[in-house]
Motif scaffolding. Structure first.
Motif, mmCIF file in Angstrom:
data_model
loop_
_atom_site.group_PDB
_atom_site.id
_atom_site.type_symbol
_atom_site.label_atom_id
_atom_site.label_comp_id
_atom_site.label_asym_id
_atom_site.label_seq_id
_atom_site.Cartn_x
_atom_site.Cartn_y
_atom_site.Cartn_z
ATOM 1 N N GLY A 245 0.851 -1.175 -0.120
ATOM 2 C CA GLY A 245 -0.364 0.390 0.069
ATOM 3 C C GLY A 245 0.796 1.199 -0.093
ATOM 4 N N LYS A 246 -0.002 2.081 0.199
ATOM 5 C CA LYS A 246 0.680 3.567 -0.222
ATOM 6 C C LYS A 246 -0.208 4.587 0.484
ATOM 7 C CE LYS A 246 4.537 6.311 -1.055
ATOM 8 N NZ LYS A 246 5.805 5.582 -0.210
ATOM 9 N N ASP A 247 -0.492 4.220 1.538
ATOM 10 C CA ASP A 247 -1.889 4.343 2.119
ATOM 11 C C ASP A 247 -2.091 6.745 1.909
ATOM 12 O OD1 ASP A 247 -2.675 1.740 1.933
ATOM 13 O OD2 ASP A 247 -3.474 1.927 4.429
ATOM 14 N N SER A 398 -2.306 6.784 -7.731
ATOM 15 C CA SER A 398 -0.946 6.192 -6.873
ATOM 16 C C SER A 398 -1.373 5.215 -8.015
ATOM 17 C CB SER A 398 -1.571 6.149 -5.583
ATOM 18 O OG SER A 398 -0.273 5.129 -5.089
ATOM 19 N N GLU A 399 -0.497 3.761 -7.998
ATOM 20 C CA GLU A 399 -0.777 2.552 -7.982
ATOM 21 C C GLU A 399 -1.374 1.302 -7.290
ATOM 22 O OE1 GLU A 399 2.338 -0.964 -8.813
ATOM 23 O OE2 GLU A 399 4.034 0.814 -8.098
ATOM 24 N N TYR A 400 -0.923 1.803 -6.365
ATOM 25 C CA TYR A 400 -1.819 1.398 -5.089
ATOM 26 C C TYR A 400 -3.069 1.563 -4.587
ATOM 27 C CZ TYR A 400 3.119 -0.285 -4.108
ATOM 28 O OH TYR A 400 4.106 -0.386 -4.095
ATOM 29 N N GLY A 401 -4.117 1.052 -3.724
ATOM 30 C CA GLY A 401 -5.295 1.496 -3.489
ATOM 31 C C GLY A 401 -5.927 -0.083 -2.089
ATOM 32 N N LEU A 402 -4.849 0.586 -1.280
ATOM 33 C CA LEU A 402 -4.818 -0.263 0.120
ATOM 34 C C LEU A 402 -5.938 0.098 0.884
ATOM 35 C CD1 LEU A 402 -4.590 -3.439 0.887
ATOM 36 C CD2 LEU A 402 -2.618 -2.612 2.558
ATOM 37 N N ALA A 403 -5.849 1.121 1.721
ATOM 38 C CA ALA A 403 -6.642 2.271 2.264
ATOM 39 C C ALA A 403 -5.780 3.683 2.109
ATOM 40 C CB ALA A 403 -5.923 1.799 3.859
ATOM 41 N N ALA A 404 -7.185 4.523 2.151
ATOM 42 C CA ALA A 404 -6.770 5.869 2.672
ATOM 43 C C ALA A 404 -7.581 6.721 3.856
ATOM 44 C CB ALA A 404 -7.335 6.527 1.437
ATOM 45 N N SER A 405 -7.655 7.917 3.909
ATOM 46 C CA SER A 405 -8.115 8.229 5.672
ATOM 47 C C SER A 405 -8.769 9.907 5.523
ATOM 48 C CB SER A 405 -7.302 8.074 7.093
ATOM 49 O OG SER A 405 -6.514 9.045 7.048
ATOM 50 N N VAL A 406 -9.159 10.319 5.420
ATOM 51 C CA VAL A 406 -9.604 11.831 5.252
ATOM 52 C C VAL A 406 -10.406 12.330 6.754
ATOM 53 C CG1 VAL A 406 -11.419 12.990 4.176
ATOM 54 C CG2 VAL A 406 -11.136 11.704 3.406
ATOM 55 N N ILE A 421 -12.637 8.094 -3.025
ATOM 56 C CA ILE A 421 -11.356 7.299 -3.435
ATOM 57 C C ILE A 421 -11.105 6.402 -3.431
ATOM 58 C CG2 ILE A 421 -8.894 7.880 -1.758
ATOM 59 C CD1 ILE A 421 -10.289 9.888 0.243
ATOM 60 N N HIS A 422 -10.520 5.673 -4.196
ATOM 61 C CA HIS A 422 -10.006 4.435 -5.337
ATOM 62 C C HIS A 422 -9.194 3.826 -3.986
ATOM 63 C CE1 HIS A 422 -10.147 6.983 -9.066
ATOM 64 N NE2 HIS A 422 -11.460 6.897 -8.479
ATOM 65 N N ALA A 423 -9.406 3.312 -3.361
ATOM 66 C CA ALA A 423 -9.090 1.786 -1.844
ATOM 67 C C ALA A 423 -9.859 1.382 -1.367
ATOM 68 C CB ALA A 423 -8.819 3.067 -0.938
ATOM 69 N N GLY A 424 -9.490 -0.174 -0.567
ATOM 70 C CA GLY A 424 -10.526 -1.230 -0.142
ATOM 71 C C GLY A 424 -11.004 -0.489 0.987
ATOM 72 N N THR A 425 -10.431 0.639 1.631
ATOM 73 C CA THR A 425 -11.080 0.306 2.848
ATOM 74 C C THR A 425 -10.735 1.902 2.907
ATOM 75 O OG1 THR A 425 -10.688 -1.370 4.551
ATOM 76 C CG2 THR A 425 -10.814 0.757 5.625
#
Ligand code: NAD
Length: 523
Positions: A245-247, A398-406, A421-425
């Protein structure tokens, strides 16, 4: 020609990353050992499945009790082998597994039992349908070193409760924690052949992938994940891939700077930044940028580095020097291209070869390696942005899309952004803790992976769904069988009219035409 196994190390050495102490040497499993383990697992799996769901849930309850009794011992074993602070081992590993067991004990029955499938189509009303969830058989699990207990254990518990046998290939850096998991499971009543550990490096994992397992759950880096996906495609082996990931963390203009900066510091430096869900990119609204970056730097400078066994240690060592070099190269690249170091930025040789100071970088740009590649170390790069749209665009770039936060005081606004946001979580006003929510699915999109672990969707990955169809009138030939002709065609047209025409008249005329089908001559 040398095979994978001939060139593999014959022994692996488990080392305490804080002190360099050798904890134990273990024999690497060769291809034959891996195959034999899978064969034993296959032989033992049928009886495990026949034991029944209720009994398997009881075994999970036993496991949970035993883990609870040994919680401090297991946490210490984790800290010795990976270096994380003991309290992190307790909270992010032992607690996560205790709660995953709780989730399965409470929910496996409801989620795995047979489920009726009501039929809506008139023509299939004379049949009853059921979903039956069957175990795959033998599940191979290949796991990384960063959460050496909670990752393989949560996946294993779901696989076992669903009736599978498991062969686990843990990271070569953390075999001892995997062996602790095996002892607990066996003591709880899981037969020895139903859960086995094969230790070794990549070639042992490759041997597991080649063996006749029925599904593979892999957690690790993107390059290894791609290699595994390619090999699995050759034999159409189903896989779950939990990758890197690169959250991103998005700090909006109404965020609470004190709370968000504490979150960024914890999210970037927990487990010395070696978490797939680490905060690896921070985008802050320009109006808060300087105060946020300063707050992060001040808090980072207060972190205490050292051996994780010391209760006051906030951040332990990295797993190995190779990982420190990656971090160093990302920081050097950023510095050379104009980033400002607000805290850290150096190794700490006085503590040991694996220690790198928690580092806050400001004025980073999106094209730097620190913002594009997974760093997997204690670095918090902070970048300014001008509005919500830009923050979302940068997060998704980003090539990654594991998680993110706002981060925002306005929950609705946070939710709106989270949906984009393109992410699993995506978490609003929190980081990383989603991994500890046993009900929540864990997994990514894009290069971060395929499939899910944890919760209902994680359990679904451990079963094959079989559709069971039972006809209620076994003595009756089906109307759609052979013996076609012009009148049958007209009857079927009528049947379609009866069900789908818009006008009532057409439907009724259709029903009259269709009725003739009951007297049809069939083969
Ligand atoms: P890695 O890919 O180097 O190794 C992972 C596992 O794969 C190890 O057990 C290793 O021995 C094995 N392996 C290596 N080569 C193999 C091969 N050719 N065939 C089969 N198995 C092989 O990853 P790592 O350094 O152990 O872990 C760090 C990575 O894992 C990071 O990228 C991190 O983001 C990722 N990770 C992801 C999650 C998630 O849930 N998405 C969780 C933790 C870690």
């Amino acid at each position: 020609m040398a095979t994978d196994l001939q060139i593999a190390a014959l022994k692996i050495v488990s080392v305490n990353p804080a002190t360099g102490e050798v904890l134990r040497e273990l024999e690497c499993a060769g291809e034959g050992v891996v195959e034999a383990a899978v064969a034993r697992a296959r032989a033992a799996q049928a009886a495990w499945a026949e034991l029944g769901l209720r009994r398997r849930i009881e075994v999970l309850r036993e496991f949970q009790g035993k883990l609870y009794e040994k919680k401090s011992e297991i946490a210490a074993a984790i800290t010795r082998e990976v270096g994380k602070p003991l309290v992190e081992a307790l909270v992010t590993e032992v607690l996560v597994v205790l709660d995953a067991a709780r989730f399965l004990i409470d929910n496996a029955w409801g989620l795995l039992r047979d489920e009726p499938v009501p039929h809506g189509n008139l023509v299939t009303k004379l049949k009853s349908g059921w979903l039956v969830r069957e175990p795959h058989g033998v599940i191979g699990i290949i796991s990384p070193w960063n959460y050496p207990f909670s990752i393989p254990a949560t996946e294993t518990l779901a696989a076992l409760v669903a009736g599978n046998a498991v062969v686990l290939k843990p990271s070569e850096l953390t075999p001892l924690v995997a062996l602790e998991l095996a002892s607990l499971l066996h003591a709880a009543g899981v037969p020895r052949d139903v859960f086995q550990v094969v230790v070794g490096e990549g070639p042992a994992g490759a041997a597991l992938l080649r063996s006749p397992i029925d599904k593979l759950v892999f957690t690790g880096s993107v390059p290894t994940g791609k290699r595994i996906a390619a090999a699995a495609a050759e034999r159409l082996l189903p896989v779950v891939l939990e990758l890197g990931g690169k959250d991103p963390m998005l700090v909006l203009d109404d965020a609470d700077v004190d709370v968000a900066s504490s979150a960024a510091v914890w999210g970037a430096f927990v487990n010395a930044g070696q978490a797939c869900l680490s905060v690896e990119r921070c985008y802050v609204h320009r109006s808060l940028y300087e105060s946020f970056a300063r707050a992060c730097a001040e808090k980072t400078k207060q972190l205490r580095m050292g051996n994780g066994m010391d209760s006051y240690t906030d951040v332990g060592p990295m797993i190995q020097e190779r990982q420190v070099r990656i971090v160093e190269s990302h920081v050097e690249d950023a510095k050379a291209r104009g980033a400002r170091v607000l805290a850290g930025g150096t190794r700490l040789p006085e503590l040991g070869v694996n220690f790198y100071a928690p580092t806050v970088l400001a004025d980073v740009t999106q094209d730097m390696r620190i913002m594009r590649e997974e760093t997997f170390g204690p670095v918090l790069p902070v970048m300014a942005c001008d509005n919500d749209d830009e923050a979302v665009r940068l997060a998704n770039d980003s090539e990654y899309g594991l998680a993110a936060s706002v981060w925002t005081r306005d929950r609705k606004r946070g939710e709106r952004l989270a949906r984009r946001i393109h992410a699993g979580t995506v978490m609003v006003n929190d980081v990383i803790s989603c991994f500890g929510i046993s009900e929540a699915p864990h997994g990514g999109v894009k290069a971060s992976g395929v499939g899910r672990t944890h919760g209902r969707f994680g359990l679904d990955e451990m079963v094959r769904v079989k559709y069971l169809d039972m006809d209620r009138v076994p003595g009756m030939k089906k109307v759609w069988w052979h013996g076609y002709g012009e009148s049958f065609r007209r009857q079927m047209e009528g049947f379609l009219d009866m069900q789908f025409a818009r006008g009532l008249g057409t439907r009724m005329r259709g029903a009259l035409r269709a009725a003739g089908v009951l007297n049809r001559k069939q083969l």
